[in-house]
Design a protein around this motif. Structure first.
Motif, short mmCIF file in Angstrom:
data_model
loop_
_atom_site.label_atom_id
_atom_site.label_comp_id
_atom_site.label_asym_id
_atom_site.label_seq_id
_atom_site.Cartn_x
_atom_site.Cartn_y
_atom_site.Cartn_z
N ARG A 710 0.84 -1.21 0.00
CA ARG A 710 0.00 0.00 0.00
C ARG A 710 0.86 1.25 0.00
N TYR A 713 2.18 3.14 -3.21
CA TYR A 713 1.32 4.03 -4.01
C TYR A 713 1.18 5.37 -3.29
N ASP A 715 -0.83 9.04 -2.86
CA ASP A 715 -2.29 9.25 -2.76
C ASP A 715 -2.95 9.33 -4.13
N TRP A 718 -3.07 5.84 -5.73
CA TRP A 718 -4.02 4.98 -5.02
C TRP A 718 -5.47 5.32 -5.42
N LYS A 726 -7.45 -2.46 -5.36
CA LYS A 726 -7.15 -2.07 -3.97
C LYS A 726 -7.25 -3.26 -3.04
N LYS A 730 -4.40 -4.91 -0.61
CA LYS A 730 -4.62 -5.14 0.83
C LYS A 730 -4.38 -6.59 1.19
#
Length: 923
Positions: A710, A713, A715, A718, A726, A730
């Motif tokens: 995570r 990436y 902001d 993402w 996504k 995760k």
């Protein structure tokens, strides 16, 4: 036939014959792909460079000793070899792989051309003997023959043996000694003679110090377990009496092993690899995927993580679950299983059992022995299973199978195959009436399930895929290993020069196998063995060498001054190797076509012999405060020593910073002391080109902290991902973990060099954080840094320095004015003479060791540690005869202690024999 079988199975030797036949069958079933594809059990990495190399060396070494003894009637033990790296102690270098192991000594009677077959046979012999050792332990505890045999095969054909054992065949050795050590402990508690414990503890100690540590830790745990099994409760008097008894027997074993163990421990405790363990970081828990895989791969040959290899097949799993259904009856045995499982499930367990070096579960063979023992105990009891036990076992097996299928972290083709076997076992358990089955039928089913598990593990690990590279492809073909280590065609070209002086070589672009100089008898600068000199490690660190592991290095990275100080006289290059040539190797001595391709041999215009002289010195304390380029200049200006009677040298750093600006490519943030690198982030260093100089890229105190998926990436990136993507990210973070290793590709034009970087949590972290990349005389205006893993790279500085060639040749010529002449190298000694017009320090390009003693004109003289890793002797004006002798440090002390230990053991035996005779007379 039935009459013969009934007669045979009651014979004392019946088990050994049956076990031998079954072992041969299983070995063929599991390992047949090696002969089928004409492969040897010589792994292309450590197996070739270290283990097989050591066996080859040890065989020749022993034959040399015997030849000298028979032909010259004297015992001469070579202790130093100049062809091991820069030169190294023989015993301490090769102990880890061969010297001290009684089975490895068989190499002395094997002709060298058959050694590759002997090496493979030795692996099988160790497995075979391990099974017999396990059987002896199992029988002593009252287990039945069939259960013991099945348990022994769970033990010797576990994933540890079939993966790590094949890659590092010597790793199988503790499987032999450990059951016999435990059997010795049993005998002592049962007030029998302690000889078995003393003898096999000493053999284990001599065999390999690394695994001996694990064996002792696990043996102490077993002795505590045994104490409470025998005495039921803790009593101070009894407990300390037991401690004293084992301490005395253990001391006797240590004394017997001291000839090998004492010199090795001396090197181990002083090594940088051992010292770096103090700064290791150990997490509290493994990542989630480790625990899921540990459940799913209990029966398979998959590495769960940290070399946790199980592969106990459905038979082993069934036996463990079965034992738990009868907890009260098996409480002590299962408590041991719970304790070892807990150790396996926390990183600190692997850290402690690995000698506080790093987190790895190479002690897993001890766990395999316990699972094998549980199997030996429980298999004969299958016929007594009741319905509720059957259901409990079946459901537990189903749950284990489901874990393999449900969790993506564990879902592989192999786990699906293993799950299929588990489900088949569960179905049979649920549907078959055990009471109506004969013992022979049940035993046959157990054999089938065991075979299915071993075949499955073998198939998925060793099968060959024509489209993709397979694990078995990493093992050398028949005759390939010898060719890689010995039959180096460029050597004949080198020997044609007729140069009999002491010199070292460097090689580039030839694909030469690391450590091959050991077999070729050529002095090089490559080294890859587990124990190395602490002074060479210090040199690598102080000079910012681009080798992250202090025990794994290849030369001095074409740094001209350091090449000369190491007595590197020739540089051999292939088609792609000339870019590595240092600037002072401009003389093409000879060239020729070989099987390796076209080879060129270049001469060093400023070559220094084994002994050269300094008229000035540099204080080591001053040297430590210098920059790395200034340190290089210092060693050209004066001998770097603690103190000297010579005048101090004046050191001038001629390097110049040529970094002008920094650009970025991709997602990377450049700060004053860090690069925050995300996906595809690169840094471009814009530099000012310089002629007639070497260009160094210097990383000072470089550190790395990995990112989660995570975090890679930003902001904006993402926000652009779909919800599906996504969720995948995760999930990867849920089962994955942040990297603790990385590398930086440093590229200038078409030349790229790799900086490997380990964090304190990495397995092979050696405390290195300073690195320097040398691009030689290549002119450039940009240097690109490409990062293998996303993360935060912190540093004190990243510099690009230009170091002019001017003045280097003159300084080297000054060192060559007075040299050691008429040099003769004997076994463990070096002799030569020198004439001086003024007091000087004679520097010897032989690595410093406390084992060397120097005599000047027959008088013992202090050897000074010079230029960090070499030796030096201060000399007065005049003519001198120099003699150096080498003895492995602590070898003589160790031999004396071994003599004492053997005498004590023999004394115990004699006293017991005499007392037994007196007792018999009274009766």
């Amino acid at each position: 036939m039935l009459k013969f079988w009934n007669s045979f199975k009651n014979k004392k030797y019946a088990y050994v014959v049956s076990y031998t036949a079954a072992f041969i069958l299983l070995a063929v079933v599991v390992l047949f792909r090696f002969p089928l594809y004409r492969k040897t059990i010589i792994w292309q990495q450590d197996g070739l460079k270290q283990h097989y190399n050591a066996i080859l060396y040890y065989g020749k070494y022993l034959r040399q000793i015997f030849h000298t003894l028979i032909t010259e009637h004297r015992l001469e033990l070579p202790m130093w070899d100049h062809a091991i790296g820069y030169g190294s102690d023989i015993i301490t270098t090769f102990h880890y792989y061969a010297i001290g192991d009684p089975l490895a000594a068989l190499s002395a009677i094997v002709p060298e051309k058959y050694c590759q077959y002997f090496f493979s046979a030795l692996y099988l012999l160790r497995l075979y003997l391990a099974g017999l050792a396990f059987s002896a332990f199992s029988f002593y505890h009252g287990n039945k023959r069939f259960g013991t045999m099945i348990g022994s095969f769970i033990y010797v054909f576990s994933a540890y043996s079939l993966v790590l054992g094949l890659m590092h065949p010597f790793f199988v050795a503790p499987l032999i000694w450990f059951p016999l050590i435990l059997l010795g402990i049993d005998k002592i508690f049962n007030k029998e003679k302690p000889y078995l414990f003393i003898i096999f503890t000493s053999i284990a100690a001599m065999s390999n110090f690394y695994f001996f540590y694990m064996e002792i830790v696990l043996a102490v745990m077993y002795a505590i377990y045994k104490y409470f099994s025998v005495y039921k409760k803790f009593e101070v008097k009894t407990f300390f009496a037991v401690i004293v008894r084992f301490a005395l027997y253990g001391a006797n074993a240590f004394l017997i092993s001291a000839a090998i163990l004492l010199p090795v421990l001396n090197v181990m405790f002083s090594s940088a690899r051992f010292q770096a363990s103090e700064s290791k970081s150990v997490p509290l828990f493994y990542h989630l995927d480790y625990y899921i895989k540990a459940i799913a791969h209990f029966t398979t040959a998959v590495n769960v993580g940290s070399w946790t290899l199980m592969g106990y097949t459905a038979v082993g799993l069934f036996s463990v679950i079965f034992a738990f259904t009868r907890w009260k009856k098996n409480k002590n045995m299962l408590m041991a299983f719970v304790v070892l499982t807990l150790i396996l499930l926390v990183p600190v367990g692997g850290y402690v059992l690995n000698g506080f070096a790093y987190v790895v579960n190479r002690w897993i063979w001890g766990y395999a022995m316990l699972v094998g023992f549980i199997t030996a105990r429980m298999i004969p009891q299958i016929i007594t299973l009741v319905e509720n036990e059957k259901r409990s076992i079946a459901w537990a097996i189903i749950v284990m199978a489901l874990v393999a299928g449900v969790f993506s972290a564990a879902r592989t083709e192999q786990t699906m195959g293993a799950a299929g076997i588990l489900l088949a076992v569960a179905i049979v358990m649920m549907s078959v009436n055990i009471y109506k089955c004969s013992r022979a039928l049940i035993n046959g089913f157990v054999v089938v399930v065991l075979l299915a598990g071993l075949v499955s593990n073998s198939y998925y690990k060793m099968s060959v895929d024509e489209e993709e590279s397979s694990w078995i492809d990493e093992f050398k073909d028949i005759n390939e290993a010898d060719a890689r280590l010995k039959d180096i065609n460029s050597d004949s070209l080198l020997k044609s020069l007729g140069d009999n002086s002491f010199y070292r070589i460097e090689e580039a672009g030839l694909g030469t196998t690391q450590n091959s100089c050991v077999q070729r008898g050529i002095k090089g600068t490559q080294f890859y063995f587990s124990l190395t000199s602490p002074y060479i490690s210090e040199f690598i660190n102080d000079m910012y060498m681009n080798w992250p592991k202090d025990y794994d290095y290849e030369g001095v990275e074409s740094r001209s001054a350091l090449e000369s100080l190491a007595s590197v006289k020739y540089f051999l290059t292939g088609k792609e190797g000339e870019a590595e040539l240092p600037y002072n190797f401009t003389s093409l001595i000879t060239e020729g076509d070989t099987v390796q391709g076209h080879v060129k041999i270049w001469g060093n215009n400023n070559a220094l012999p084994v002994g050269y002289t300094y008229s000035h010195y540099v204080k080591k304390s001053d040297f430590d405060n210098m920059s790395v380029t200034e340190r290089e200049q210092a060693m050209l200006s004066g001998a770097v020593v603690e103190e000297s009677n010579l005048p101090e040298a004046e050191v001038k750093d001629t390097s110049e910073s040529i970094l002008r600006s920094i650009d970025t490519r991709g997602d990377v943030d450049v700060n004053e002391s860090s690069y925050v690198v995300r996906k595809n982030g690169r840094v471009v260093l814009n530099v000012e080109p310089k002629k007639d100089s070497d260009t160094y890229v210097v990383f000072k105190n470089l550190r790395f902290k990995g990112m989660s998926e995570r975090e890679t990436y930003n902001d904006g990136a993402w926000a652009q991902l779909t919800e599906y993507k996504k969720n995948l990210v995760k999930e990867e973070d849920r089962y994955g973990h942040k990297s603790v290793t990385t590398s930086i590709a440093v590229t200038a034009g078409d030349e790229s060099k790799i900086v490997e970087l380990y964090s304190p949590g990495a397995d092979y972290y050696c405390g290195r954080s300073n690195f320097m990349v040398n691009f030689g005389s290549k002119e450039m205006d940009t240097i690109e840094l490409a990062f293998r893993n996303s993360g935060t790279y912190t540093f004190d500085s990243v510099e690009v320095l230009s170091v002019p060639h001017e003045g280097t040749s003159e300084k080297l010529e000054k060192l060559a004015e007075d040299t050691l002449e008429n040099v003769v190298f004997g076994t463990n000694n070096v002799m030569g003479n020198i004439s001086l017009d003024e007091p000087k320090l004679l520097a010897l390009s032989i690595p410093y060791s406390e084992g060397w003693k120097a005599y000047v004109d027959g008088k013992e003289t202090e050897i000074k540690r010079t230029n960090i890793m070499y030796m030096g002797i201060e000399l007065e004006k005049g003519d001198h005869v120099i003699t150096l002798y080498y003895n492995t440090p602590y070898l003589k002390t160790g031999v004396a202690l071994t003599g004492v230990g053997i005498a004590v053991l023999l004394g115990m035996m004699i006293i017991n024999f005499v007392n037994r005779g007196k007792h018999a007379e009274k009766i």
